[in-house]
Structures are given as C-alpha cells and as structure tokens.
Design a protein around this motif. Structure first.
Motif, mmCIF file in Angstrom:
data_model
loop_
_atom_site.group_PDB
_atom_site.id
_atom_site.type_symbol
_atom_site.label_atom_id
_atom_site.label_comp_id
_atom_site.label_asym_id
_atom_site.label_seq_id
_atom_site.Cartn_x
_atom_site.Cartn_y
_atom_site.Cartn_z
ATOM 1 N N ALA A 36 0.851 -1.200 0.000
ATOM 2 C CA ALA A 36 0.000 0.000 0.000
ATOM 3 C C ALA A 36 0.881 1.243 0.000
ATOM 4 O O ALA A 36 1.740 1.395 0.875
ATOM 5 C CB ALA A 36 -0.917 -0.006 1.216
ATOM 6 N N LEU A 37 0.664 2.087 -0.991
ATOM 7 C CA LEU A 37 1.399 3.346 -1.098
ATOM 8 C C LEU A 37 0.525 4.441 -0.484
ATOM 9 O O LEU A 37 -0.584 4.698 -0.960
ATOM 10 C CB LEU A 37 1.676 3.634 -2.576
ATOM 11 C CG LEU A 37 2.587 4.791 -2.908
ATOM 12 C CD1 LEU A 37 3.987 4.577 -2.322
ATOM 13 C CD2 LEU A 37 2.693 4.964 -4.426
ATOM 14 N N LEU A 38 1.031 5.044 0.591
ATOM 15 C CA LEU A 38 0.258 6.017 1.355
ATOM 16 C C LEU A 38 0.938 7.371 1.294
ATOM 17 O O LEU A 38 2.139 7.449 1.020
ATOM 18 C CB LEU A 38 0.198 5.579 2.825
ATOM 19 C CG LEU A 38 -0.256 4.147 3.106
ATOM 20 C CD1 LEU A 38 0.027 3.766 4.559
ATOM 21 C CD2 LEU A 38 -1.728 4.000 2.805
ATOM 22 N N GLY A 39 0.169 8.386 1.610
ATOM 23 C CA GLY A 39 0.787 9.710 1.665
ATOM 24 C C GLY A 39 -0.256 10.777 1.465
ATOM 25 O O GLY A 39 -1.291 10.530 0.860
ATOM 26 N N PRO A 40 0.010 11.992 1.995
ATOM 27 C CA PRO A 40 -0.973 13.073 1.865
ATOM 28 C C PRO A 40 -1.152 13.530 0.420
ATOM 29 O O PRO A 40 -0.366 13.151 -0.455
ATOM 30 C CB PRO A 40 -0.363 14.192 2.716
ATOM 31 C CG PRO A 40 1.082 13.877 2.838
ATOM 32 C CD PRO A 40 1.225 12.398 2.691
ATOM 33 N N GLY A 44 3.027 12.796 -4.359
ATOM 34 C CA GLY A 44 3.687 12.271 -5.565
ATOM 35 C C GLY A 44 3.252 10.853 -5.937
ATOM 36 O O GLY A 44 3.823 10.248 -6.842
ATOM 37 N N LYS A 45 2.231 10.336 -5.265
ATOM 38 C CA LYS A 45 1.798 8.950 -5.498
ATOM 39 C C LYS A 45 1.351 8.726 -6.947
ATOM 40 O O LYS A 45 1.785 7.779 -7.598
ATOM 41 C CB LYS A 45 0.655 8.570 -4.531
ATOM 42 C CG LYS A 45 0.993 8.777 -3.069
ATOM 43 C CD LYS A 45 -0.150 8.409 -2.156
ATOM 44 C CE LYS A 45 -1.417 9.227 -2.298
ATOM 45 N NZ LYS A 45 -1.312 10.647 -1.897
ATOM 46 N N SER A 46 0.466 9.604 -7.433
ATOM 47 C CA SER A 46 -0.056 9.417 -8.798
ATOM 48 C C SER A 46 1.052 9.571 -9.827
ATOM 49 O O SER A 46 1.068 8.863 -10.843
ATOM 50 C CB SER A 46 -1.151 10.430 -9.120
ATOM 51 O OG SER A 46 -2.124 10.384 -8.141
ATOM 52 N N THR A 47 1.961 10.493 -9.574
ATOM 53 C CA THR A 47 3.074 10.698 -10.509
ATOM 54 C C THR A 47 3.903 9.417 -10.595
ATOM 55 O O THR A 47 4.271 8.956 -11.689
ATOM 56 C CB THR A 47 3.944 11.887 -10.037
ATOM 57 O OG1 THR A 47 3.093 13.029 -9.878
ATOM 58 C CG2 THR A 47 5.053 12.207 -11.009
ATOM 59 N N LEU A 48 4.156 8.795 -9.452
ATOM 60 C CA LEU A 48 4.926 7.554 -9.427
ATOM 61 C C LEU A 48 4.178 6.447 -10.178
ATOM 62 O O LEU A 48 4.765 5.706 -10.981
ATOM 63 C CB LEU A 48 5.180 7.151 -7.962
ATOM 64 C CG LEU A 48 6.078 5.948 -7.729
ATOM 65 C CD1 LEU A 48 7.463 6.180 -8.333
ATOM 66 C CD2 LEU A 48 6.217 5.663 -6.223
ATOM 67 N N MET A 185 -3.042 -15.852 -5.467
ATOM 68 C CA MET A 185 -2.719 -16.600 -6.689
ATOM 69 C C MET A 185 -1.459 -16.066 -7.368
ATOM 70 O O MET A 185 -1.114 -16.454 -8.482
ATOM 71 C CB MET A 185 -3.907 -16.686 -7.642
ATOM 72 C CG MET A 185 -4.498 -15.380 -8.044
ATOM 73 S SD MET A 185 -5.873 -15.626 -9.176
ATOM 74 C CE MET A 185 -4.957 -15.602 -10.708
ATOM 75 N N GLY A 186 -0.746 -15.179 -6.666
ATOM 76 C CA GLY A 186 0.588 -14.788 -7.127
ATOM 77 C C GLY A 186 0.682 -13.409 -7.746
ATOM 78 O O GLY A 186 1.766 -12.975 -8.138
ATOM 79 N N THR A 187 -0.453 -12.689 -7.837
ATOM 80 C CA THR A 187 -0.400 -11.341 -8.407
ATOM 81 C C THR A 187 0.308 -10.399 -7.416
ATOM 82 O O THR A 187 0.111 -10.510 -6.208
ATOM 83 C CB THR A 187 -1.837 -10.815 -8.655
ATOM 84 O OG1 THR A 187 -2.556 -11.817 -9.359
ATOM 85 C CG2 THR A 187 -1.849 -9.527 -9.437
ATOM 86 N N ALA A 188 1.145 -9.513 -7.955
ATOM 87 C CA ALA A 188 1.701 -8.429 -7.134
ATOM 88 C C ALA A 188 0.656 -7.318 -7.129
ATOM 89 O O ALA A 188 0.110 -6.991 -8.181
ATOM 90 C CB ALA A 188 3.001 -7.930 -7.749
ATOM 91 N N VAL A 189 0.351 -6.761 -5.960
ATOM 92 C CA VAL A 189 -0.726 -5.760 -5.879
ATOM 93 C C VAL A 189 -0.168 -4.467 -5.274
ATOM 94 O O VAL A 189 0.455 -4.495 -4.210
ATOM 95 C CB VAL A 189 -1.891 -6.281 -4.998
ATOM 96 C CG1 VAL A 189 -3.004 -5.241 -4.918
ATOM 97 C CG2 VAL A 189 -2.444 -7.600 -5.528
ATOM 98 N N LEU A 190 -0.412 -3.362 -5.977
ATOM 99 C CA LEU A 190 -0.030 -2.046 -5.471
ATOM 100 C C LEU A 190 -1.316 -1.247 -5.259
ATOM 101 O O LEU A 190 -2.055 -1.002 -6.212
ATOM 102 C CB LEU A 190 0.878 -1.338 -6.488
ATOM 103 C CG LEU A 190 1.339 0.074 -6.143
ATOM 104 C CD1 LEU A 190 2.203 0.097 -4.895
ATOM 105 C CD2 LEU A 190 2.122 0.681 -7.311
ATOM 106 N N VAL A 191 -1.602 -0.899 -4.001
ATOM 107 C CA VAL A 191 -2.822 -0.147 -3.696
ATOM 108 C C VAL A 191 -2.410 1.268 -3.310
ATOM 109 O O VAL A 191 -1.594 1.454 -2.399
ATOM 110 C CB VAL A 191 -3.573 -0.773 -2.484
ATOM 111 C CG1 VAL A 191 -4.895 -0.061 -2.256
ATOM 112 C CG2 VAL A 191 -3.808 -2.249 -2.686
ATOM 113 N N VAL A 192 -2.971 2.248 -4.014
ATOM 114 C CA VAL A 192 -2.720 3.647 -3.647
ATOM 115 C C VAL A 192 -3.937 4.110 -2.875
ATOM 116 O O VAL A 192 -5.061 4.044 -3.393
ATOM 117 C CB VAL A 192 -2.541 4.523 -4.906
ATOM 118 C CG1 VAL A 192 -2.280 5.968 -4.500
ATOM 119 C CG2 VAL A 192 -1.421 3.985 -5.759
#
Ligand SMILES: Nc1ncnc2c1ncn2[C@@H]1O[C@H](COP(=O)(O)OP(=O)(O)OP(=O)(O)O)[C@@H](O)[C@H]1O
Length: 313
Positions: A36-40, A44-48, A185-192
C-alpha cells in the motif's frame, strides 16, 4: 510471497517545470505481495504510478516491470492491470458484456476470452450478477466488476487507485477479500490509498510518501511496534459537542481531536489503568465521556506521527 519482484523502481525523480515532485524513490513489489502506497495529497503517489504504467517519462531514475522498462518498451505495459478510482464501466451493459468488452480491448479473444471472463467473475465474486446491467448494481459490486475489467489479460501487477472511496464497510470487506485472493494466486498488488484502516488490515507492506520521498516502509505491525512500543491509544467519545471549557480540559489531558469521527485521542503506555485515571480526572473537570476505549495504535497514529515530524522538521 515469492522474492521475485514484479515491479522495481530505483531512485525515481520527477520534475514538473522547476518543481521536484519525486526526489529519489525506490520501490519494490513482489509476486504475491500487497503493497500500500500512502501519503498526503500532493505527495507524488499518482506521478509515481503514472511512471510505473509507462505513461510518464521520469526525469531521473529507472522503472522495471518484470525486468523491462515500460516507457521505452510498450509491451511491458501488459504486465500491469489498472483499476481506476472512477468506475470505467458501461452501465447499460451486463457484467458479462462489460468484461467481454474490456477483455477484447486488452487483446484477449475467442476461447481465451471466455476463460478469462469466467475466471474474473469467479475471482471478483460477481457470478451471481453476471447478466445484470452494471448500472443496476450496488456500489460494492460495481467496484468488484471494475477490478474484473482490469484482470482479464492476467496482469502480473495489479494497481488499484483508492479502491474504497465511497464504499461501505461490508462492501470494503468483500473488496479486501477479492484483493487477497488475487495476491494469493501470485499477483503483485499495489494499492494507492488514503484509507489507513484498509491499508493496515490488508497490506503486507506499506510505504509512506511525503513531499516526493519515501519516509517509512515496512510491515504495518512492525512499523507500529517500532514507533509506539508498549503505548496504547486511548479514545474518548463525548455525548455532546465539546464547548470551549470541555475542549480546554481535554487538551489539558493531552487529548487531540480526530478528524472525521470527532473522537479525542492520546497515546499512553499505562493502558487500561491510565484510561481509568483519565476518566476520573475528566469527570472532576466536569467532562462526562460517553465511552473511553483502549486499543492498539493503528496506521492512523503512525501517519499523525509522520505529519508531526514534518512540522518539527
Ligand atoms: N502535469 C503536471 N504538471 C505540473 N504539476 C503537476 C502535474 N501533475 C501533478 N503535478 C503536481 O505534482 C504534485 C504531486 O502530485 P500527485 O498527483 O503525484 O500527488 P498524489 O500524492 O497522488 O496526491 P493525491 O493523493 O491528491 O492524488 C502536486 O503538487 C501536483 O500539483
């Protein structure tokens, strides 16, 4: 979780005009891991994420999706499935028709498409609404179909942008279990996300981004234990809105008001005994709490701490 990274970012830097938005961010998301990518706002989360999807060329640093650079190698972008925050579905089409349409758009055809649709319906637990128009579904179902639409080409990395915005607690639990099933099932998951409760319960690791830098990273429990040790959170709920005298008494006890639910909170290593003493002192000062609760600190507390470091810096 395997050790194999699906996404790797080294020293991501990005400059819009003369503003540095990302200032050297490293990131790794492995097969079978939820990060989980967190931050106010504005961190820069969306840019990343745009750089990760190959939609933005970084001004410095590197991105590898399954070992390939998504900017110079568009085929690498097929490694990713993106679930946007806004629903990107056709309301007049049924769930199945939506999935078939999105599958074709991502290049899946014929027998493979039928198999992919069946699997997406199963994984997102939307089989019982297969023939219902999406516009007639509840918000929680729509969010799950939105995930289904992103997994038809079997991405190795799934990115979810604010998946719980506007979703009630039951629907959120259902969403979490769909995300876990994909991870398993092996998926890498990135949650913003801004939803710290969701991140704390769901993510194997979290990263806090602040002003373009990653300032904290780790497993939620480990980070919380490191930051707070034996401290517990004491939460005070009032029966009536606090007047100025009440606010002064609460602040005098080191309590601060939480945004959102209006509860008053403080951290204390004394746990339940400290909460009992606090109750007595507040009553003596004329403040009658409706309830005082004691619980383990959460990512919310950690987030507040990080924000305080920022003010102190
Ligand atoms: N195309 C652009 N041109 C100039 N500045 C931009 C551009 N896109 C984003 N920014 C700026 O970059 C900063 C970081 O934005 P970004 O959207 O990456 O943050 P974020 O962490 O995703 O925030 P939020 O949680 O609000 O979505 C913001 O100050 C934003 O105004």
């Amino acid at each position: 979780m395997s050790d194999r990274p699906i996404l790797q970012v080294w020293g991501a830097e990005h400059r819009f005009d003369d503003r540095m938005i990302l200032r050297g961010v490293d990131l790794k998301v492995r097969q079978g891991e939820i990060y989980a990518l967190l931050g106010p706002n504005g961190a820069g989360k969306s840019t990343l994420v745009r750089a990760v999807c190959g939609r933005l060329k970084l001004t410095g640093g590197e991105v590898a999706l399954d070992d390939k650079d998504p900017w110079s190698n568009p085929a690498a972008r097929r490694v990713v499935g993106v679930v946007p925050q806004d629903l990107a579905l056709y309301p007049h089409l049924t769930v199945r028709e939506n999935l078939e349409t999105f599958g074709r758009l991502s290049g899946v055809k014929g027998r493979a498409l039928q198999d992919a649709v069946r699997q997406a319906l199963r994984l997102t637990r939307t089989e019982d609404r297969e023939h219902a128009p999406v516009g007639h579904l509840s918000g929680g179902y729509k969010r799950r179909v939105n995930i289904g639409a992103a997994i038809l080409h079997q991405p190795k990395l799934l990115i979810l942008d604010e998946p719980t915005v506007g979703v009630d607690i039951d629907a959120r639990a259902a969403l979490d279990s769909v995300i876990r099933a994909l991870r398993d099932m092996g998926t890498a998951v990135l949650v913003v996300t801004h939803d710290l409760d969701q991140a704390g319960g769901l993510a194997d690791r979290v990263g806090f981004l602040r002003e373009g830098r990653k300032v904290l990273e780790g497993a939620p429990h480990a980070l919380i234990e490191q930051a707070f040790g034996a401290e517990m959170e004491i939460l005070v709920e009032l029966s009536v809105e606090a007047d100025a005298a009440t606010e002064a008494a609460l602040a005098g006890e080191g309590l601060t008001r939480r945004e959102g639910d209006g509860l008053w909170t403080r951290l204390d290593a004394g746990g339940y005994a400290a909460a009992g003493r606090l109750d007595k002192r507040l009553r003596r000062a004329g403040v009658v709490p409706r309830e005082i609760r004691v619980r383990e600190p959460s990512l919310q507390n950690l987030f507040t701490l990080v924000a305080e470091w920022r003010r102190a810096a």
